[in-house]
Enzyme design. Structure first.
Site, mmCIF file in Angstrom:
data_model
loop_
_atom_site.group_PDB
_atom_site.id
_atom_site.type_symbol
_atom_site.label_atom_id
_atom_site.label_comp_id
_atom_site.label_asym_id
_atom_site.label_seq_id
_atom_site.Cartn_x
_atom_site.Cartn_y
_atom_site.Cartn_z
ATOM 1 N N SER A 140 22.876 36.683 45.025
ATOM 2 C CA SER A 140 23.244 35.349 45.505
ATOM 3 C C SER A 140 24.753 35.278 45.690
ATOM 4 O O SER A 140 25.482 36.245 45.428
ATOM 5 C CB SER A 140 22.794 34.272 44.499
ATOM 6 O OG SER A 140 23.476 34.434 43.256
ATOM 7 N N SER A 180 39.361 36.427 40.334
ATOM 8 C CA SER A 180 39.336 34.969 40.537
ATOM 9 C C SER A 180 40.765 34.463 40.564
ATOM 10 O O SER A 180 41.685 35.135 40.062
ATOM 11 C CB SER A 180 38.563 34.308 39.394
ATOM 12 O OG SER A 180 38.682 32.903 39.423
ATOM 13 N N TYR A 240 36.701 33.500 30.353
ATOM 14 C CA TYR A 240 36.618 33.923 31.753
ATOM 15 C C TYR A 240 37.987 34.388 32.255
ATOM 16 O O TYR A 240 38.111 35.439 32.896
ATOM 17 C CB TYR A 240 36.102 32.761 32.595
ATOM 18 C CG TYR A 240 35.870 33.042 34.053
ATOM 19 C CD1 TYR A 240 34.821 33.867 34.457
ATOM 20 C CD2 TYR A 240 36.671 32.459 35.028
ATOM 21 C CE1 TYR A 240 34.592 34.102 35.812
ATOM 22 C CE2 TYR A 240 36.445 32.689 36.377
ATOM 23 C CZ TYR A 240 35.404 33.519 36.759
ATOM 24 O OH TYR A 240 35.180 33.757 38.098
ATOM 25 N N LYS A 253 38.928 38.103 33.604
ATOM 26 C CA LYS A 253 39.357 38.285 34.992
ATOM 27 C C LYS A 253 40.808 38.762 35.091
ATOM 28 O O LYS A 253 41.154 39.528 36.000
ATOM 29 C CB LYS A 253 39.171 36.979 35.769
ATOM 30 C CG LYS A 253 37.708 36.586 35.976
ATOM 31 C CD LYS A 253 36.927 37.624 36.758
ATOM 32 C CE LYS A 253 35.548 37.136 37.152
ATOM 33 N NZ LYS A 253 34.787 38.151 37.930
ATOM 34 N N THR A 296 28.864 28.303 45.267
ATOM 35 C CA THR A 296 27.824 29.145 44.681
ATOM 36 C C THR A 296 27.285 28.449 43.426
ATOM 37 O O THR A 296 27.652 27.319 43.115
ATOM 38 C CB THR A 296 28.386 30.520 44.296
ATOM 39 O OG1 THR A 296 29.290 30.357 43.191
ATOM 40 C CG2 THR A 296 29.122 31.167 45.463
#
Length: 271
Positions: free
Chosen positions: A15, A138, A151, A155, A186
């Site tokens: 996805s 990101s 996160y 990243k 998303t």
């Protein structure tokens, strides 16, 4: 450059950005390998590609399965030309409330597993001396964003690994590309982990109004074709933040010059 006849292997391809990258490369004539945990969803993506496609489902945390998938990926067409380390999961929780298990899970999925997958493929790329390695980081890999401490840590770490690897490979024709998306429409927020490790289950308005995955994928593939080493795919304030923290090309060139002058050989001789 042309991607006709090239083989692109994408993790997290069921996805979002991963699936959109698969569609874009397929439209440009590439063969595509799709990996992720959900075989049925991978099959749905494959059905719409119209190109030679191989489905290799596995959990990125399962290193044995990943090693097996690597052998199958290389054997399918005889080589892998493009590898996209895209699998990942986000976070929505304040640090003070977040369990250490959430940090361990996110860092394992978003950082350690992506490094392990790259390391498994690296001898193949090094032997051939060309190809493209893409790391989907990101804007949060450039800027510390509240509610995403785990996160951001993962990243930021992925960028550090990619930048160091780029320097080591700078005497070859292997392109190492860091991709820093901002808000893309998303399920990233819906699937994000909360403080106790459970899924958030709802999205953010900024994500829902973000860049379409198809547009993000086109910008990424175009940038790879142009040889861009750091690719920022964002708009508005997020784009401005990413550009403020963009690594200058001159710094990448300086590291490459260090390697060209024998830096690695000198370091190894001192061991």
């Amino acid at each position: 450059m042309s991607f006709e006849g090239k083989t692109a292997w994408i993790t997290g391809a069921s996805s979002g950005i991963g699936a959109a990258l698969a569609r874009d490369w397929a439209a440009r004539g590439a063969h595509v390998i799709l990996s992720g945990r959900d075989e049925a969803r991978l099959a749905e993506v494959a059905a719409g590609l119209g190109t030679d496609t191989l489905i290799l489902p596995f959990d990125v945390r399962d290193e044995a399965a990943m090693q097996s998938a690597t052998e199958k990926a290389i054997g399918w067409k005889g080589n892998v030309d493009i590898f996209v380390a895209n699998a990942g999961i986000s976070q929505r929780s304040p640090a003070v409330d977040t369990s250490m298990q959430v940090y361990r899970d996110i860092i394992e999925i978003d950082l350690t597993a992506q490094i392990a997958a790259t390391q498994a493929l690296l001898p193949h790329f090094a032997e051939r001396g060309d190809g493209h390695l893409l790391f989907i980081s990101s804007i949060a890999g450039k800027v510390g964003v509240p509610m995403r401490t785990a996160y951001c840590a993962a990243k930021h770490g992925l960028i550090g690994y990619a930048d160091a690897l780029r320097g080591e490979l700078s005497r070859s024709d292997i392109g190492v590309h860091v991709v820093c998306p901002g808000s893309v429409a998303t399920d990233v927020s819906r699937n994000a982990l909360t403080s106790d490790g459970s899924k958030r289950g709802r999205s953010d308005k900024v994500i829902d109004n973000g860049i379409r995955p198809e547009d993000a994928a086109r910008r990424i593939v175009d940038a790879v074709a142009e040889g861009q080493r750091e690719i920022i795919v964002a708009e508005g304030m997020e784009e401005a933040m990413g550009e403020m923290r963009r690594t200058p090309d001159a710094l990448f060139d300086q590291v490459a010059a260090m390697v060209a002058s024998g830096y690695m050989e000198k370091m190894q001789a001192e061991e």
